[in-house]
Each structure stands twice: as C-alpha cells, then as structure tokens.
Design a protein around this motif. Structure first.
Motif, short mmCIF file in Angstrom:
data_model
loop_
_atom_site.label_atom_id
_atom_site.label_comp_id
_atom_site.label_asym_id
_atom_site.label_seq_id
_atom_site.Cartn_x
_atom_site.Cartn_y
_atom_site.Cartn_z
N ILE A 9 -3.45 66.29 -42.72
CA ILE A 9 -4.31 66.51 -43.90
C ILE A 9 -4.16 68.10 -44.33
N MET A 10 -4.05 68.36 -45.49
CA MET A 10 -3.55 69.81 -45.94
C MET A 10 -4.73 70.19 -46.98
N THR A 11 -5.35 71.28 -46.84
CA THR A 11 -6.09 71.95 -47.60
C THR A 11 -5.84 73.21 -48.13
N PRO A 12 -5.63 73.49 -49.22
CA PRO A 12 -5.25 72.56 -50.46
C PRO A 12 -3.88 71.84 -50.50
N CYS A 13 -3.83 70.58 -50.90
CA CYS A 13 -2.63 69.95 -50.87
C CYS A 13 -1.72 70.20 -52.07
N THR A 14 -0.52 70.80 -51.86
CA THR A 14 0.06 71.24 -53.02
C THR A 14 1.65 70.60 -52.89
N GLN A 15 2.55 70.47 -53.66
CA GLN A 15 3.70 70.07 -53.66
C GLN A 15 4.48 71.11 -52.81
N GLN A 18 3.66 70.70 -49.21
CA GLN A 18 4.28 69.43 -48.48
C GLN A 18 5.75 69.34 -48.12
N ASP A 19 6.29 70.04 -49.31
CA ASP A 19 7.98 70.39 -49.05
C ASP A 19 8.29 71.11 -47.94
N ILE A 20 7.49 72.27 -47.60
CA ILE A 20 7.82 72.95 -46.59
C ILE A 20 7.31 72.39 -45.10
N LEU A 21 6.33 71.66 -45.00
CA LEU A 21 5.93 70.95 -44.07
C LEU A 21 6.78 69.92 -43.37
N SER A 22 7.37 69.03 -44.48
CA SER A 22 8.53 68.06 -44.13
C SER A 22 9.65 68.89 -43.72
N ALA A 23 9.97 69.90 -44.16
CA ALA A 23 11.33 70.50 -43.72
C ALA A 23 10.89 71.05 -42.23
#
Length: 297
Positions: A9-15, A18-23
């Motif tokens: 769960i990301m606050t705020p949730c931005t693209q 999300q990209d950095i977290l998946s990498a």
C-alpha cells in the motif's frame, strides 16, 4: 511451487513510485507484479523470500514523501496454466543451420501438429511447467543449441521446466542430460516429455534446487567428469546466486548458456561469470530479453 503474495500500500500511489518499487523488489527476489489502485501486488517463491532484504528496500526507498506498508499471505495454490494447457500453442519453427541439414526444428504440442514435415520435431505437453518455445528466452537458447556441435556431450539443464532444452540437446546429438527443478511437477513433466520424445533413456530429471549439484563431482583437467554444457533459463537473481555451483560441475572447456533476464542485466551477469573464470563468447537478444554464452577457457 509455493508463493507469497505481498500487497504493498503506497501513499501517495504514483506510477513512478510503482515502477521504482517493482524494480527494487525484483532485485530482492520478487518475480511477478500486478499494479493495484493503492500500490502493488508482488509474488515471490516462499523458499526464496527474504523479509530482511525487503525491509532494506523499503527503508532506502528513494521517494521520501511516499509511505509504504505491506501485508503477506500465501498465494492461492492453483493451476495458473490451466486455460493455456487446454488451448495449447501453435507450432514454433526454427531454421536448421546447414551443418544440421535442411528444414526446421519444430516445437509443438499434441493438439497442434506441424503443417509441414520437419527435419527435427519436439512435442511438449506442458503441465504447470515453463518451457514450450513460445517465450523469447526459450527460443534463443534453442537457437544457440542449433549452432553448437553437441555429439557426445553431457548436458545439465538447470530449472528444467518442461524439459524442452534438454530434449532439444538430445535430439541434436547430446549423449545425456541431467535436469533439475525445484518443482516436483516440473521434474515429472520433464520425465513425461522425455518419454513422448523417446529420449527418456538418456535424460534424468531430479527434484530440488542447485544443491542437488553437490552429488556431481568433477576433477580438474579430467575430460571424463563434469558437464560439457550447462543450460539455465532462470531469473537473474537465481542465476547470480547459483552460477558458482554451475561452474563447480563444468568439465574443462565447458560452455554455459544463460537466459531468463533482461538486456540491462547482462553486465551484472557477465561480471559474475568473469570472477569464476568464464569468458563471454556470444550475446543474443529478442525484444527486451537476452541470452549469454560463456566458455570455461
């Protein structure tokens, strides 16, 4: 194979976040990601899950204004390939080099037979296992095998899946293949496909991870021991972790083919290989995917 599903769960949730977290999570062993309205769902093999590494990723997340929390649960244990298995796949043809004769190597399932007579054919019945030739990484390794003199070679297939790579090597003249996979159903599927292709007398499939290689010993400069060719179509992190074990069972002058990773991972894998005395001989790419051939000089 058992997986954990981790809901971020990301606050705020931005693209971008999300990209950095998946990498970063990919570097910590996660394999698959699904974007959600509130963040990300990620999947990791239970046997490879390292929560300390995950916490380190989150503690050092580069966006200071983003708060990330997560919860862990066991992923649903089901046949993710059920619909695909029922539908099958269209035949895949790879042209044979002149040294192997005329025509094609055709990979097909039992529902979709080749439209033309092939010089070589491989039938794959896939059940909960990776490796039909439809993926770029599998095709690249098969293409490399077509260009290699395999007569009399002993081959190791790491993470064998359906057994397609080892079966391809045997059809091209290899003497014997040992494959292993962490999934029991993959080892079973490899044995099943070896029977279908009438190479079961020369293929051994083991269930386990790279630790099974401790059962194989090599003697320096002894050409009668070790594997002449090692194949591994696995994700980058497992390749980096297991490459030293691959090296330990390679015969003198043996070769190693790696795939299962992206083009931007090549430098990291080449650097690891160099520390083990392996030199890069060839690189192939297909889309974003890459395949590397190394030699033990």
């Amino acid at each position: 194979m058992k997986y954990y599903e981790v809901d971020f769960i990301m606050t705020p949730c931005t693209q971008d976040a999300q990209d950095i977290l998946s990498a970063l999570a990919g570097e910590a062993g996660f394999e698959t990601f699904e974007e959600t309205a509130t963040g990300l769902k990620a999947y990791v093999q239970q046997a490879l899950f390292d929560e300390e590494a995950l916490k380190m990723v989150l503690d050092n997340f580069p966006f200071e204004n983003v708060t990330i929390t997560y919860s862990i649960q066991e992923a649903e244990d089901k046949d993710w390939n059920e619909q695909w298995e029922q539908e099958g796949f269209e035949p895949i043809s790879l042209p044979l080099p002149p040294s192997k004769g005329k025509g094609n190597l055709t990979i097909h399932d039992g529902r979709h037979l080749p439209n033309e007579v092939s010089q070589l054919s491989i039938e794959i019945d896939a059940h909960l296992a990776f490796g039909t030739g439809t993926h770029e990484t599998t095709r690249m390794i098969c293409s490399m095998l077509l260009d290699m003199p395999l007569a009399g070679k002993r081959v190791l297939d790491c993470g064998c899946g359906t057994g397609i790579l080892g079966i391809c090597a045997l059809k091209l003249g290899a003497d014997s293949v040992v494959g292993y996979d962490i999934d029991e159903w993959s080892a079973d599927n490899t044995r099943h496909n070896a029977v279908i292709n009438r190479v079961d007398d020369r293929l051994t499939a083991l269930c386990g991870d790279a630790s099974v290689l401790s059962n194989f010993t090599t003697t320096p400069d002894d050409l009668s021991s070790g594997f002449h060719l090692v194949l591994a179509n696995i994700n980058r992190n497992i390749l980096l972790n297991d490459m030293e074990r691959f090296r330990s069972v390679m015969a003198p002058k043996a070769q190693l083919i790696l795939s299962g990773f992206y083009k931007n991972d090549c430098a990291l894998l080449e650097s690891k290989a160099q520390t083990l005395g392996l030199s890069l001989k060839a690189t192939r790419t297909d889309g974003d995917w890459a395949c590397l051939l190394f030699s033990l000089d």
